[in-house]
Structure formats: C-alpha cells, structure tokens
Design a protein around this motif. Structure first.
Motif, PDB file in Angstrom:
ATOM      1  N   VAL A 108       0.839  -1.205   0.000  1.00 29.43           N
ATOM      2  CA  VAL A 108       0.000   0.000   0.000  1.00 29.43           C
ATOM      3  C   VAL A 108       0.870   1.250   0.000  1.00 29.43           C
ATOM      4  O   VAL A 108       0.615   2.210  -0.743  1.00 29.43           O
ATOM      5  N   GLU A 109       1.924   1.235   0.818  1.00 33.79           N
ATOM      6  CA  GLU A 109       2.821   2.397   0.861  1.00 33.79           C
ATOM      7  C   GLU A 109       3.575   2.545  -0.453  1.00 33.79           C
ATOM      8  O   GLU A 109       3.822   3.663  -0.914  1.00 33.79           O
ATOM      9  N   GLY A 110       3.935   1.419  -1.080  1.00 30.20           N
ATOM     10  CA  GLY A 110       4.616   1.491  -2.366  1.00 30.20           C
ATOM     11  C   GLY A 110       3.736   2.082  -3.446  1.00 30.20           C
ATOM     12  O   GLY A 110       4.196   2.878  -4.275  1.00 30.20           O
ATOM     13  N   ASP A 111       2.463   1.701  -3.440  1.00 28.10           N
ATOM     14  CA  ASP A 111       1.532   2.275  -4.416  1.00 28.10           C
ATOM     15  C   ASP A 111       1.399   3.776  -4.217  1.00 28.10           C
ATOM     16  O   ASP A 111       1.428   4.547  -5.190  1.00 28.10           O
ATOM     17  N   ALA A 112       1.272   4.198  -2.963  1.00 25.12           N
ATOM     18  CA  ALA A 112       1.146   5.627  -2.675  1.00 25.12           C
ATOM     19  C   ALA A 112       2.406   6.384  -3.090  1.00 25.12           C
ATOM     20  O   ALA A 112       2.331   7.528  -3.565  1.00 25.12           O
ATOM     21  N   ALA A 113       3.572   5.761  -2.935  1.00 27.19           N
ATOM     22  CA  ALA A 113       4.817   6.406  -3.358  1.00 27.19           C
ATOM     23  C   ALA A 113       4.828   6.626  -4.862  1.00 27.19           C
ATOM     24  O   ALA A 113       5.325   7.643  -5.352  1.00 27.19           O
ATOM     25  N   GLY A 114       4.263   5.667  -5.612  1.00 25.16           N
ATOM     26  CA  GLY A 114       4.172   5.841  -7.056  1.00 25.16           C
ATOM     27  C   GLY A 114       3.297   7.020  -7.427  1.00 25.16           C
ATOM     28  O   GLY A 114       3.605   7.769  -8.374  1.00 25.16           O
ATOM     29  N   VAL A 115       2.197   7.201  -6.699  1.00 23.16           N
ATOM     30  CA  VAL A 115       1.316   8.346  -6.952  1.00 23.16           C
ATOM     31  C   VAL A 115       2.076   9.649  -6.742  1.00 23.16           C
ATOM     32  O   VAL A 115       1.996  10.587  -7.547  1.00 23.16           O
ATOM     33  N   ARG A 116       2.839   9.704  -5.644  1.00 23.52           N
ATOM     34  CA  ARG A 116       3.599  10.927  -5.354  1.00 23.52           C
ATOM     35  C   ARG A 116       4.694  11.164  -6.384  1.00 23.52           C
ATOM     36  O   ARG A 116       4.937  12.313  -6.792  1.00 23.52           O
ATOM     37  N   ARG A 117       5.359  10.110  -6.832  1.00 23.28           N
ATOM     38  CA  ARG A 117       6.521  10.275  -7.702  1.00 23.28           C
ATOM     39  C   ARG A 117       6.115  10.477  -9.158  1.00 23.28           C
ATOM     40  O   ARG A 117       6.673  11.327  -9.860  1.00 23.28           O
ATOM     41  N   TRP A 118       5.158   9.672  -9.634  1.00 22.89           N
ATOM     42  CA  TRP A 118       4.837   9.670 -11.062  1.00 22.89           C
ATOM     43  C   TRP A 118       3.408  10.128 -11.364  1.00 22.89           C
ATOM     44  O   TRP A 118       3.007  10.179 -12.523  1.00 22.89           O
ATOM     45  N   GLY A 119       2.660  10.435 -10.319  1.00 21.02           N
ATOM     46  CA  GLY A 119       1.282  10.873 -10.519  1.00 21.02           C
ATOM     47  C   GLY A 119       0.298   9.737 -10.689  1.00 21.02           C
ATOM     48  O   GLY A 119      -0.908   9.977 -10.820  1.00 21.02           O
ATOM     49  N   HIS A 120       0.782   8.498 -10.651  1.00 26.26           N
ATOM     50  CA  HIS A 120      -0.060   7.322 -10.838  1.00 26.26           C
ATOM     51  C   HIS A 120       0.501   6.197  -9.974  1.00 26.26           C
ATOM     52  O   HIS A 120       1.723   6.025  -9.880  1.00 26.26           O
ATOM     53  N   GLY A 121      -0.402   5.409  -9.374  1.00 26.02           N
ATOM     54  CA  GLY A 121       0.021   4.368  -8.461  1.00 26.02           C
ATOM     55  C   GLY A 121       0.688   3.198  -9.157  1.00 26.02           C
ATOM     56  O   GLY A 121       0.485   2.955 -10.355  1.00 26.02           O
ATOM     57  N   ASN A 122       1.480   2.458  -8.386  1.00 25.16           N
ATOM     58  CA  ASN A 122       2.193   1.302  -8.930  1.00 25.16           C
ATOM     59  C   ASN A 122       1.333   0.052  -8.997  1.00 25.16           C
ATOM     60  O   ASN A 122       1.630  -0.862  -9.770  1.00 25.16           O
ATOM     61  N   ALA A 123       0.300  -0.029  -8.174  1.00 23.25           N
ATOM     62  CA  ALA A 123      -0.502  -1.253  -8.092  1.00 23.25           C
ATOM     63  C   ALA A 123      -1.517  -1.330  -9.222  1.00 23.25           C
ATOM     64  O   ALA A 123      -2.100  -0.314  -9.629  1.00 23.25           O
ATOM     65  N   MET A 124      -1.708  -2.550  -9.726  1.00 20.43           N
ATOM     66  CA  MET A 124      -2.759  -2.846 -10.687  1.00 20.43           C
ATOM     67  C   MET A 124      -3.733  -3.824 -10.045  1.00 20.43           C
ATOM     68  O   MET A 124      -3.357  -4.629  -9.184  1.00 20.43           O
ATOM     69  N   ALA A 125      -4.974  -3.766 -10.464  1.00 22.77           N
ATOM     70  CA  ALA A 125      -5.977  -4.702  -9.962  1.00 22.77           C
ATOM     71  C   ALA A 125      -5.830  -6.045 -10.671  1.00 22.77           C
ATOM     72  O   ALA A 125      -5.026  -6.209 -11.593  1.00 22.77           O
ATOM     73  N   ALA A 126      -6.604  -7.018 -10.211  1.00 18.60           N
ATOM     74  CA  ALA A 126      -6.691  -8.333 -10.844  1.00 18.60           C
ATOM     75  C   ALA A 126      -8.089  -8.860 -10.596  1.00 18.60           C
ATOM     76  O   ALA A 126      -8.750  -8.442  -9.631  1.00 18.60           O
ATOM     77  N   PRO A 127      -8.591  -9.767 -11.422  1.00 11.02           N
ATOM     78  CA  PRO A 127      -9.867 -10.413 -11.083  1.00 11.02           C
ATOM     79  C   PRO A 127      -9.769 -11.037  -9.695  1.00 11.02           C
ATOM     80  O   PRO A 127      -8.682 -11.427  -9.244  1.00 11.02           O
ATOM     81  N   TYR A 128     -10.888 -11.149  -9.013  1.00  6.12           N
ATOM     82  CA  TYR A 128     -10.857 -11.577  -7.616  1.00  6.12           C
ATOM     83  C   TYR A 128     -10.223 -12.947  -7.464  1.00  6.12           C
ATOM     84  O   TYR A 128      -9.386 -13.167  -6.590  1.00  6.12           O
ATOM     85  N   HIS A 129     -10.612 -13.890  -8.309  1.00  2.00           N
ATOM     86  CA  HIS A 129     -10.000 -15.211  -8.311  1.00  2.00           C
ATOM     87  C   HIS A 129      -9.136 -15.358  -9.549  1.00  2.00           C
ATOM     88  O   HIS A 129      -9.395 -14.744 -10.586  1.00  2.00           O
ATOM     89  N   HIS A 130      -8.116 -16.204  -9.443  1.00  2.04           N
ATOM     90  CA  HIS A 130      -7.163 -16.383 -10.539  1.00  2.04           C
ATOM     91  C   HIS A 130      -7.758 -17.376 -11.544  1.00  2.04           C
ATOM     92  O   HIS A 130      -7.335 -18.526 -11.652  1.00  2.04           O
ATOM     93  N   VAL A 131      -8.740 -16.906 -12.300  1.00  2.00           N
ATOM     94  CA  VAL A 131      -9.441 -17.758 -13.254  1.00  2.00           C
ATOM     95  C   VAL A 131      -9.074 -17.340 -14.675  1.00  2.00           C
ATOM     96  O   VAL A 131      -8.689 -16.199 -14.928  1.00  2.00           O
TER      97      VAL A 131
END
Length: 613
Positions: A108-131
């Motif tokens: 979570v902190e890494g994603d927020a750091a991406g927002v601060r540094r590049w204007g966009h978060g580092n995390a991407m979503a995924a479907p809930y189950h790996h199907v």
C-alpha cells in the motif's frame, strides 16, 4: 512526460493459489514447505516481505553511500513496491491481511509512493480469483472483474487504472468486459498482439462494441531470461538489458517492460530482490533511461496505434487457453509423455456442478433478494472476504423487508455459495501435470463446501462424483478426481462439530474439570475464535461442556454438548449437536491451532499428529 525518451518498467505479478480450508478459512500445515508452516508463509519470507525491504549486495557502508543513486532515490534498503509496477491477487491479500500485515502495508505504501513520484500508483488490480477469463461465462467474467476492482479500491483507496489478467489469458470478449468497467489498460505478451511496432510503447485495442483498451506489451525475451535464463545472477548484465538504447540516439520514445511472476525475485531465485535493486540502481544512472510505472506510461503516452488481439491467447500456453481445458501438451515435466486427459473431464464436471449451484442460487435468491440475484452477487464484491457484522449488514440490505433471521442467514449462505463456486475454476488446478496434486484437491474442497451450501448435497453429489470418474491420466492404478474428492476433499466430520470438540478440549486443559463435576463454582471460560468460527462456552448444567459455534461468514449457529476424557494424544471428546447422536473426536481432528495448544506441540513436532495435509 518530460525527460528521457527510453522508459523502463518492472512489473511483478504476485499470486499464490488459495490454500485456506474452505470451512475454517485458515491454511493448514504443508510439510513440503518446511522449514516454514506453509507455502504462503515460505514465499512471503523468501520474496514478498523482502521486496518490501530489499537490500543491495553492497555491505560496505562507504561503498553503499558512494554508489547509491541519489538522483533516482534508490538507497541500500528499499521498498521495491515503490519502484515497480505490481499486482497482488485478492485471495493472497486476504492472507496477507491476517498473517503478514507488514507486507501488505509495504504494498500500500509502495503504491502511494508511485502516486507521489509519477502521478499514478504502482498497483494494478486483478480479477478476484485467478481464473482464465476467456473460459468463464460472461456473467462470471463480469463478477470476477467487478469483485477484483472493488477489493482493489478498498485496499489502495483509489480506483484501479489497470488490471492484470491471470496468465495474461485474453480474448476479445475479456478485453471488452474489462473496458466496460472503466479500466484503462492491461499488460500482455508481444506475441498476443498483431500490429505493434516492437517499440514497447502502448498500443490500442478496439473491440466490436467500440470500446477500447490500451495494451502495454512486455519484453518476452527479457522476461524469459530473468525467469529461466539466470539473468538475475548478474545484476550488471540485467542493468545492461534494462538500458538497450544507452548508446543510441532515439527519434521516438521506446519502453522496456519486464513482466514476470513476483516470486522470481527471492523465491525462485535466491537474492533475486537484491539483484533487481542493484540492476535498477545501475540502470537509473543512464541519463537516457527513466524508470516509471505502467499507469504513468499509459497516461503520458496515449496509445494511437491500433492492433488486433490474438484471441484467445495466454503467456504460458502455446495453444491459446487449452492448457486449462485439454491435453494440449503444455506441462512442467517434459520428461514424461503428456498424460493430461483429466483436464477436460475435470473442467466439464466442475462446470456441470457450477451450473446446478447457480440454479439453486437463482431460484432461492429470487425469493429472498429485493433485486436481481446476479446484481446482488456483483454488489457482494463490496464486502466479500470480510465476515461478522459487515456481512450481516450487507445481507439485511439486500433481502426483502421484514425478512426473518433465518432468511437473512440463508441469504448469507447463498452468497458464500457463489464465492465457493467461483473458486472452483482457480487456474492452478489445470496448470500442472497430475490430477491428485494439491491444487486439484483444493478446488475439489471448494466443491465440497459449495455442495454443502446448496442444501441439496444428497441430490447433487452422485452425478458430480460420477462426472469426476473420467478425470484420470490413464496410468494403471492412477487415481481419478472422484477418488480424490471422496478421499481428500469431503470432510469426514462436520467441521463445526470438530471445532466444538476442540473448544471443549481447550477449556478442559485450562480448568479443573473435577471441580466442575463436584458441582462447585464453575470458572468463566473466555470466548475463543477458531478459524472463522466464534465459539462461546455456555454454563454447563451437568459435568458436560456446552458450546455454541457461530460461523462468521454465513452466520450459521449450532450448539453442542460433550465430555472430555483423557489428555494428550489419547484424549477423546464425546460431542453431540443438539438433538443429535454423540461422536468421538480425537486430537488429530481438531483444528491445528487448538491441537497445538492442547498437546503443547510446536511447529517442529510430529505434523501427522496435527492433521497435516
């Protein structure tokens, strides 16, 4: 985006198959993961936690200070989630929440750091189950995407800009479903796309509906050399691959994207996290290269080149998506002939049962829910994975006015039936070579749980077991999926009964039961949590123990009475549900955590005694 014309992205796909007991919602001990309790714990120690606090190879303080790149902000101990694009599956995140919260915080902190540094978060979503989404029905595909997006927003506090597709499995219908939910981009292998120019820059897919989705093609050669070619053993060589244009003037932007399993960095390759950190530090020294994340790339370099999708396709199957439904020949052990005839029958058996489970849900849901049952299921994504009062409140918000407590509980059971049914298609069950592997056993355990929640197990089980008999690899003496289901997936006793017996045994080990038997003052027994069960001790009217269990997901309540005899491995609890026959439960049938307390066992003690899987 201003600055260098060469962009560098490292994307980590973080995922583990769900390993939780479907009733207790905890992971049992896995002997193959020794010295750790289970594979989630081991991989977190070797990889996920280390990525949150990666250390460079340099141990000399003066060398570290001299060589660290102040311009890029990389230092000797770094949260790599702050410098890399990543996705983490919701089911893995649920485990991290309770068992490794510091790792989840680093993400979570890494994603927020991406927002601060590049204007966009580092995390991407995924479907809930790996199907494998191209193999899912349109309705199930939509639910998986919606649940994944809602889980992402709950964890990271923002809407997802991109989504990772399990196994990069895609077809035109899947991309259209993703685009329909407002997602902007995904990452795919270059061989899944026709018409890109090998620049690595974003390209545009346009579907028959007119919806569009941006695709970021990753560097498949680089990914293969990192994952399988030993490149992580040489950070300098990896940095060289990260900066392919350092000696070339560029007339147009180019991007190098490394996309691979996050487990590569530390689990598959020891010290892979340190090697990645070192390579990124070296690469960042080149003025012509700028580290960024996928969302920032897409935002600052809007795709204009339109491409066609190879539909269907995936990153680990040369035959489209056949690996997850047929004997296509894709396998791990290439020294054996491809004997995966079980894949098709297993999928057909699970699809047949899932259809019946959906019928139960639709029929009963139509009588209970105010709105369309399938819209209610999608809305369940707001709270799925939680328990207790949250699920109670959700159920009451979607049932008809004046619904009884029994109806509210049934609504909760129906929604959990859907969660269990969706889990049947976790891709790992088809990925490997044998039908009796732990991944197949796990989806069959979800089937056993789903059967129970239908309330019609006696009617549905025979046809399901019969369908599973065709799922075998053909070897003489090889098990069928039906045998695996009956032997290892179906619980031998009602889980609530085993929980009640364990709670009684724990209470007996803490208190003087002889005093209770003489009718003297009874010591208070503190309520306990055993997995996803809350257990309340009721005042005994006789020398028997009385407990009430409440399942926090479904709200199901049951009361049991019992007597505890003996201590240690020979202990036995005679326990009975209200108005039911008494059964004998022994320590190896207790949930593992309680067995350890009652027996005084440590993590290194005889795991067979603790009901190891």
């Amino acid at each position: 985006m201003t600055g260098p014309s060469h962009l560098l992205i490292v994307h980590q796909h973080l995922y583990q198959p769900p390993r939780e007991d479907p009733w207790l919602e905890v992971v049992s001990i896995e002997t193959s993961a020794v010295p750790d309790h289970d594979w989630n714990t081991r991989i977190n120690r070797e990889c996920y936690a280390r990525l949150g606090r990666a250390e460079s190879y340099r141990t000399d303080a003066r060398a570290a200070a001299r060589d660290s790149d102040a311009r890029a902000g990389l230092s000797r101990i770094v949260n790599l989630y702050a410098w890399c694009s990543f996705d983490a599956g919701a089911t893995l995140c649920e485990w991290l929440d309770s068992e490794a919260p510091e790792t989840m915080r680093a993400m979570v902190e890494g994603d927020a750091a991406g927002v601060r540094r590049w204007g966009h978060g580092n995390a991407m979503a995924a479907p809930y189950h790996h199907v494998i989404l191209p193999l899912a029905s349109p309705r199930e595909r939509r639910t998986e995407i919606r649940w994944g997006l809602r889980d992402f927003k709950r964890r990271f506090g923002r809407d997802a800009e991109g989504i990772w597709l399990p196994e990069c499995a895609a077809d035109d219908d899947t991309l259209d479903a993703v685009a329909a939910e407002g997602v902007r981009f995904t990452i795919l292998a270059p061989y899944q796309v026709h018409g890109h120019d090998d620049s690595g820059m974003p390209v545009l897919w346009r579907g028959p509906s007119g919806r569009t989705l941006t695709i970021v093609p990753y560097d498949s050669s680089l990914a293969g050399d990192v994952a399988f070619g030993g490149l992580l053993g040489n950070p300098g060589a990896l940095a060289h691959r990260f900066t392919p244009y350092r000696d070339q003037p560029l007339t147009a932007p180019r991007c190098t994207t490394l996309a691979t399993d996050g487990e590569t960095f530390g689990h598959h390759h020891k010290n892979g996290d340190a090697a990645l950190l070192e390579a990124l530090s070296l690469a960042s020294r080149h003025a012509g290269t700028q580290l960024t994340n996928a969302a920032a790339l897409v935002a600052h370099y809007p795709a204009t080149r339109e491409v066609d999708l190879v539909s269907p396709s995936a990153w680990s199957c040369a035959h489209g998506v056949e690996r997850w439904r047929s004997n296509c020949g894709c396998r791990l052990d290439c020294g054996k002939p491809p004997l995966q005839q079980w894949r098709g029958p297993l999928r057909r058996a699970l699809e047949g049962f899932a259809s019946q489970a959906h019928d139960v849900y639709a029929r009963e849901g139509a009588a209970l829910f105010v709105g369309d049952p399938w819209e209610v299921r999608d809305a369940y994504g707001e709270v799925v994975g939680q328990d207790g009062n949250v699920l109670e409140q959700f159920a009451r918000s979607v049932v008809y006015a004046g619904a009884s407590n029994a109806d509210v509980q049934r609504a909760r059971e129906l929604l959990e039936l859907q969660r269990a049914t969706l889990r049947l298609f976790t891709s790992c069950a088809w990925f490997f070579d044998e039908v009796d592997r732990i991944e197949v056993r796990q989806v069959l355990r979800y089937a056993a749980r789903a059967l129970e929640l239908t309330g019609e197990a006696a009617r549905l089980s025979p046809d399901f077991v019969q369908a599973l008999t065709s799922a075998t690899n053909g070897h003489a003496g090889a098990p069928t999926a039906a045998e695996v289901f009956v032997r290892e997936a179906l619980p031998q006793r009602a889980p609530a009964l085993c929980v009640a017996a364990a709670a009684m045994a724990l209470a007996a080990s803490l208190h003087d039961t002889a005093t209770i038997a003489r009718g003297e003052s009874t010591p208070a027994v503190i309520p306990v949590r055993i997995g996803t069960f809350d257990v309340e001790h009721l005042p005994p009217a006789t020398p028997s123990w009385r407990v009430r269990t409440t399942h926090r997901r479904t709200g199901a309540v049951a009361t049991f009475t019992g007597q505890v005899e003996g201590v240690g491995p020979s202990q036995v609890v005679h326990v009975a549900p209200e108005n039911g026959a008494s059964e004998e439960v022994r320590p190896h049938e207790y949930p593992e955590a309680i067995a350890r307390q009652v027996l005084g066992a440590s993590a290194t003690d005889d795991v067979a005694l603790l009901g190891a899987v």
